[in-house]
Design a protein around this motif. Structure first.
Motif, short mmCIF file in Angstrom:
data_model
loop_
_atom_site.label_atom_id
_atom_site.label_comp_id
_atom_site.label_asym_id
_atom_site.label_seq_id
_atom_site.Cartn_x
_atom_site.Cartn_y
_atom_site.Cartn_z
N ARG A 1 -3.23 -11.10 -2.58
CA ARG A 1 -2.20 -10.94 -1.54
C ARG A 1 -2.03 -9.47 -1.17
O ARG A 1 -1.89 -9.12 0.01
CB ARG A 1 -0.88 -11.55 -2.03
N LYS A 2 -2.02 -8.63 -2.19
CA LYS A 2 -1.88 -7.19 -1.95
C LYS A 2 -3.03 -6.66 -1.09
O LYS A 2 -2.81 -5.91 -0.13
CB LYS A 2 -1.80 -6.46 -3.29
N PHE A 3 -4.24 -7.08 -1.43
CA PHE A 3 -5.41 -6.60 -0.71
C PHE A 3 -5.42 -7.10 0.74
O PHE A 3 -5.66 -6.33 1.68
CB PHE A 3 -6.68 -7.05 -1.44
N LEU A 4 -5.16 -8.39 0.92
CA LEU A 4 -5.19 -8.96 2.27
C LEU A 4 -4.10 -8.38 3.16
O LEU A 4 -4.30 -8.18 4.37
CB LEU A 4 -5.06 -10.48 2.20
N LYS A 5 -2.95 -8.11 2.58
CA LYS A 5 -1.87 -7.51 3.36
C LYS A 5 -2.25 -6.10 3.81
O LYS A 5 -2.04 -5.71 4.98
CB LYS A 5 -0.59 -7.46 2.53
N ALA A 6 -2.83 -5.33 2.90
CA ALA A 6 -3.25 -3.98 3.26
C ALA A 6 -4.37 -4.01 4.30
O ALA A 6 -4.38 -3.20 5.25
CB ALA A 6 -3.71 -3.23 2.01
N LYS B 1 -4.94 -6.31 6.53
CA LYS B 1 -4.41 -6.74 7.83
C LYS B 1 -3.72 -5.59 8.55
O LYS B 1 -3.78 -5.49 9.79
CB LYS B 1 -3.42 -7.90 7.61
N ASN B 2 -3.07 -4.71 7.82
CA ASN B 2 -2.31 -3.62 8.43
C ASN B 2 -3.14 -2.34 8.60
O ASN B 2 -2.61 -1.30 8.96
CB ASN B 2 -1.08 -3.31 7.59
N SER B 3 -4.45 -2.43 8.31
CA SER B 3 -5.30 -1.25 8.41
C SER B 3 -6.15 -1.31 9.68
O SER B 3 -6.15 -2.32 10.40
CB SER B 3 -6.22 -1.15 7.19
N ASP B 4 -6.87 -0.23 9.93
CA ASP B 4 -7.78 -0.20 11.07
C ASP B 4 -9.24 -0.23 10.62
O ASP B 4 -10.15 0.21 11.33
CB ASP B 4 -7.53 1.04 11.93
N ILE B 5 -9.47 -0.72 9.40
CA ILE B 5 -10.84 -0.81 8.87
C ILE B 5 -11.63 -1.81 9.70
O ILE B 5 -11.16 -2.92 10.00
CB ILE B 5 -10.81 -1.23 7.38
#
Length: 822
Positions: free
Chosen positions: A748-753, A755-759
Motif C-alpha cells: 500500500r505504501k509503495f502504490l500510494k507513493a 500514484k503520487n509521483s511522476d515516475i
C-alpha cells in the motif's frame, strides 16, 4: 372476574401440566386443588361447579380403566386398524433395520440435551491418527489430479499399487483378517482428506470400505467366506464392486428384474446345486477393474430344489470376475471425474449356492442385509467426501480472495464476494459437523437409518452450493482446467454425489421424514405394533397405553409450541453458555412444532401422507436442520466452546433456523386441510415468522476469518491436505497467506507513493528500482514486494495447451491412420 377465575385456573393448570408432561392423575389433583383455591378466593360458586364438572368429564373416564378400555380405547382401536396404512415388506424391513439415536429426541418435542452431551467426543485411535499422518499424507503427496482426470482417466499404476500395499481397501476389515480394523470415524477422516486432492481417489478408496462385499461378508458371511475373501480384500488381491442398480431399478431397488434360477450345474469339476444368473447392471463403481462382483438379484426355485418357495426373494451373491458368460470391463464416463465405473452384464451365469453371501441360510434375505448395511455406508463415503471438499474450498478460497486483487483491493473485501465467502465458511462448518456426527454414530455401534439419509442429502447439497460459490469467486482460475486448477474438477464431480446411494430428490421427499415419522416418533411405531398383536386382551391393553401416551404427547407439544412461539423462545430452561443458550431454546421450540406438525399430518392424512412428497420433504427439512444444528452445537461443546468459532457457528445456526421457518411456512401454506393449517399457524407462529437469514455483519466476520490466519480457520482446515508441494497448488496458495498479509502495508505504501509521483517507468522491476532510489521502500521491502509478486502470479496463473495436447488419443490415432492410408 369471579366467574372467569375457575375457567382460567382450569386452563392454566392444564397448560402447565401439558408443558411439563405431568401424569393425568397429577393434573387431576392439581386441577381440583386450584378450583378449591378459587372457591376460597371468592370465585363464583356456579362457575366453579361447572369448571369442576368439565374437569371430571375428562378425568374420570380416562382415569378409570373399566370405563376407558371398553368405551374409548376399543372403538378407537377398531377405527385405527381401518385407517392404518398397510406396510409393504420393503417398508417393514427398512423400519426394523435402523436404530434411533439423538434424532428420536428431536422428534420428542422436549429434547433431553444430556443425551447429546453424554455422547463421547469423537476421537481417533492412535493407529488411525498415525495412518492419517503417514500413508494418507504420502498418498496425497503422490497424487496428481490432472494426471488422473485428463491424462490417464484413472489412478496411475503407482497409486493403485500404493493403496493396495497399504491396505486402503481394507480399512474396515478386522485386523484378524489382515485389515486395518478402523472405526467409522477413522474411515471418515481418511476419505475426507483424500477428497481434498482427488474425488477419483476418494471414491476409489471409499467404495470398498462402504456398502459392498467386505461389509456384507463381515456381517453375514459364512466362516469359509470370511476366511477366504476378507484377507484378499484387505490387501488388494481382490478388488470388489457391488452390482445393485440397473436400467429398470434405480432408487426402487426392490424391483430389480435381475434373476437367478436354482438349478444343477458344473463348478470346479463337480456337479452341484447352484443358481443361473441373468442380470443387467449399470453405474457400478470399480466394475471395470473389479475381480470380485457382489450381486443383488431375485432368486427363484421353480423345481423346489432347496425348498417349497418358488419366489425366494432378493438374494446377494459373490461372483468371481472370470466366471463364464460375464460381460465386464467397459466404462461409463461420469462428468470428467473418471473413477472406474461401468456396466456389468451376464446371461445364465452359473454359481454354486456356496457363493451366496451367508450361504443358503441367507437366500431371500438380501433386502434386509442391504438396508441394515446401507445406513453405515451412506453415513461415511459421500458425507466425508463432501466435508473434505467444503473445508478445503473454504480455506483455499479465503486465501485466494485475500491474495487476488482488483481495483487495488483484495476481491474478498467486496461485499458481494464477502456474501459468497460467508456462505462457504458457514456451510463448510455445518457439513464438517454433520459428517462427523454421522460417522461417530456408526462408531458407537448405531445403525443410523435417518441420520445417514440426512447426512448424505444435506452434505452433498451444501457441498454443491459451496462448490458453486468457490467457482464464482475464483472466476477464470476455476474454469480453466489444467494442473493449476484445484476447483473445476470438484465442481464437475458434485452432481455425481447428488445421484448415488439414493437420488437426493427421492431421499428428501420420501426417506428422511418418511422413515423418521415412524421410526423416530416415540409412540407411532409402538401403536402400530400393538395394533398387530394376536392376543385380543394384550392388543387392547398395549394399544390403550400407547394411544393415551400419544394423546398426552400431542397436547404437550401443542402447548410447548405455542408458548415458545409466543415468547419467541426467550423463556425456558436450556443448556449451553450465555452465548449458545438462545440457540438451544430455539431448537426446543422447533422440536415441539415438528412434533405437532407430524402428528397432525399423520392423523389427518394417514396412508396418503406417503404420497404427499412436498409436505414430507418440507417436514424432512425441519428434522434435518434440527439435527444439523445439534451436530454443530455438539461440536462447539466438544471443542471447548472456542470464542473464535462463534461467527461460524452463529452464521450456520441462523441459516438453519431460517431454513426451518421457511420449511414450516411452506408446509403450512400448502397443507391440504386448510382450516387446520390456520390453527397450526397460530400454534407455531403466533407472531408470524421472525427468523432471518444471517446478517451482512455476521457474514463479514465469517469472511474475515477465512481470509486471515487464526485458530478458527486452522480448526476448519483440520483433515484437509494443504501441504505445499508440486502436486498441490492450493496448498502453496494457502502457505502464501501469512507472507501476503505481512507484505500488504508495504504494498500500500509503495502504490500510494507511485500514484503520487511522476515516475514514467512501466515495468514492475523498474518501478521497484525507482522506489528504492526515491526512498519509498527499503531494499528488504523491495525483496518482500518481489516475493509478493511471485506468490500472486502463482496464485492467479492458469494453464494453456497446444491443441494436440487436448485432443483425445483416439482422435490422434484416427488422424494418424487416415494420413497413413493416404
Amino acid at each position: 372476574m369471579s366467574i372467569a377465575l375457575p375457567f382460567l385456573a382450569l386452563l392454566v393448570v392444564g397448560a402447565v401440566a401439558a408443558y411439563h408432561r405431568l401424569r393425568l392423575v397429577v393434573w387431576a389433583a392439581a386441577t381440583l386443588t386450584a378450583l378449591i383455591a378459587c372457591l376460597l378466593a371468592g370465585a363464583n360458586i356456579t362457575a366453579t361447579i361447572i369448571a369442576t364438572v368439565l374437569a371430571a368429564l375428562v378425568a374420570v373416564p380416562l382415569l378409570v380403566p373399566q370405563i376407558r378400555l371398553p368405551f374409548i380405547t376399543k372403538p378407537l382401536l377398531g377405527f385405527y386398524t381401518k385407517i392404518l396404512p398397510p406396510l409393504s415388506e420393503t417398508e417393514r424391513v427398512a423400519l426394523e433395520a435402523g436404530t434411533v439415536g439423538w434424532e428420536g429426541q428431536l422428534f420428542s418435542g422436549k429434547p433431553d440435551w444430556n443425551v447429546l452431551f453424554d455422547q463421547p467426543k469423537p476421537e481417533l485411535r492412535a493407529d488411525e491418527q498415525a495412518f492419517l499422518d503417514g500413508p494418507v499424507e504420502e498418498l496425497c503427496r503422490m497424487t496428481n489430479d490432472w494426471q488422473i482426470t485428463h491424462v490417464n482417466a484413472d489412478l496411475t499404476p503407482e497409486l493403485w499399487e500404493y493403496v493396495k500395499k497399504n491396505k486402503f481397501f481394507g480399512m474396515i476389515v478386522p485386523k484378524e483378517y489382515g485389515g486395518l480394523g478402523f472405526t467409522a470415524l477413522g474411515n471418515h477422516k481418511v476419505i475426507q482428506k483424500l477428497a481434498t486432492v482427488s474425488t477419483v481417489l476418494s471414491s476409489t478408496v471409499g467404495v470398498p470400505n462402504s456398502l459392498g462385499p467386505a461389509e456384507l461378508l463381515m456381517h453375514y458371511g459364512t466362516k469359509e467366506q470370511k476366511d477366504y475373501y476378507l484377507p484378499r480384500l484387505a490387501d488388494g488381491r481382490e478388488v470388489p464392486c457391488f452390482g445393485l442398480t440397473g436400467p429398470w431399478a434405480g432408487s426402487d431397488a426392490t424391483s430389480i428384474p435381475d434373476y437367478g434360477i436354482v438349478t444343477m450345474g458344473d463348478w470346479n469339476g463337480a456337479r452341484v446345486v447352484g443358481v443361473k444368473l441373468t442380470f443387467d447392471k449399470r453405474y457400478i463403481t470399480l466394475a471395470p477393474v473389479a475381480t470380485l462382483i457382489g450381486l443383488a438379484f431375485r432368486m427363484y426355485d421353480p423345481d423346489g430344489l432347496i425348498g417349497d418357495r418358488k419366489d425366494i426373494g432378493i438374494t446377494l451373491a459373490l461372483v468371481p470376475r472370470d466366471t463364464d458368460s460375464i460381460d465386464i470391463g467397459r466404462r461409463h464416463f461420469p462428468l470428467n471425474s473418471p473413477f472406474q465405473n461401468g456396466p456389468i452384464h451376464g446371461r445364465e451365469v452359473f454359481i454354486p449356492l456356496s457363493q451366496l453371501i451367508g450361504g443358503e441360510a441367507y437366500a431371500g434375505k438380501g433386502w434386509q442385509m442391504l438396508v441394515e448395511c446401507l445406513s453405515i455406508g451412506r453415513s461415511i463415503t459421500l458425507p466425508s467426501t463432501a466435508s473434505g471438499g467444503a473445508k478445503f474450498g473454504a480455506v483455499i478460497t479465503g486465501a485466494y480472495a485475500r491474495i487476488r486483487k482488483q481495483f487495488g483491493l483484495s476481491v474478498g473485501r467486496f461485499e458481494g464476494v464477502e456474501e459468497a465467502l460467508a456462505r462457504i465458511g458457514g456451510k463448510a462448518y455445518a457439513i464438517s459437523a454433520l459428517s462427523e456426527a454421522a460417522a461417530a454414530a456408526v462408531s458407537r455401534g448405531e445403525l443410523p437409518a435417518v441420520p445417514s439419509t440426512i447426512a448424505k442429502y444435506h452434505c452433498t447439497e451444501m457441498a454443491r452450493e459451496v462448490a458453486t460459490d468457490v467457482m464464482d469467486i475464483h472466476g477464470g482460475k476455476g474454469i480453466i482446467l489444467g494442473p493449476k486448477n484445484y476447483a473445476g474438477r470438484n465442481w464437475q464431480a458434485l452432481p455425481i454425489m447428488i445421484t448415488v446411494e439414493g437420488a437426493n430428490i427421492m431421499t428428501r421427499s420420501l426417506m428422511i421424514f418418511g422413515q423418521g415419522a415412524i421410526l423416530c416418533h416415540p409412540w407411532v411405531l409402538k401403536e402400530m405394533k400393538a395394533a398387530g398383536l394376536p392376543d385380543p386382551d394384550e392388543r387392547l391393553t398395549e394399544f390403550d397405553r400407547n394411544l393415551f401416551g400419544h394423546i398426552g404427547f400431542a397436547f404437550s407439544n401443542a402447548v410447548r409450541s405455542w408458548w415458545y412461539g409466543f415468547t419467541s423462545a426467550r423463556i425456558g430452561t436450556a443448556p449451553g453458555d450465555a452465548y449458545t443458550r438462545r440457540y438451544y431454546r430455539k431448537l426446543n421450540r422447533y422440536s415441539a412444532a415438528l412434533a405437532v406438525m407430524a402428528d397432525t399430518s399423520m392423523l389427518l392424512l394417514g396412508g396418503k401422507l406417503k404420497f404427499k412428497e412436498s409436505l414430507s420433504g418440507r417436514l424432512g427439512d425441519v428434522l434435518s436442520q434440527l439435527y444439523i444444528a445439534s451436530a454443530m452445537l455438539k461440536r462447539y461443546e466438544d471443542q471447548g466452546r472456542p470464542a473464535s468459532d462463534q461467527p461460524l457457528l452463529a452464521w450456520a445456526i441462523h441459516d438453519s433456523v431460517n431454513k426451518i421457518e421457511t420449511a414450516f411456512s411452506a408446509a403450512l401454506r400448502n397443507f391440504p386441510v386448510r382450516p387446520i393449517s390456520y390453527l397450526l399457524w397460530l400454534l407455531i407462529f403466533p407472531w408470524g415468522r421472525r427468523a432471518q437469514a444471517p446478517s451482512d455483519r455476521l457474514g463479514h466476520k465469517v469472511a474475515s476469518l477465512l481470509m486471515s490466519p487464526n485458530e478458527a480457520r486452522d480448526r476448519l482446515a483440520v483433515g484437509t491436505f494443504i501441504t505445499p508441494c508440486a502436486n498441490n497448488p492450493a496448498g502453496r496458495i494457502n502457505s502464501y497467506l501469512p507472507k501476503v498479509i505481512l507484505a500488504e502495508p508495504v504494498e500500500r505504501k509503495f502504490l500510494k507513493a507511485l500514484k503520487n509521483s511522476d515516475i514514467e517507468a512501466l515495468d514492475f522491476a523498474a518501478q521497484l528500482d525507482e522506489g528504492v532510489r526515491e526512498g519509498w521502500i527499503t531494499a528488504d521491502e523491495r525483496k518482500q514486494l518481489e516475493e509478493l509478486r511471485e506468490m500472486t502470479i502463482d496464485t492467479i496463473s492458469v494453464d494453456d495447451f497446444d491443441t494436440e495436447e487436448l485432443r483425445s488419443a483416439g482422435y490422434r490415432r484416427e488422424q494418424y491412420d487416415s494420413r497413413a492410408a493416404a
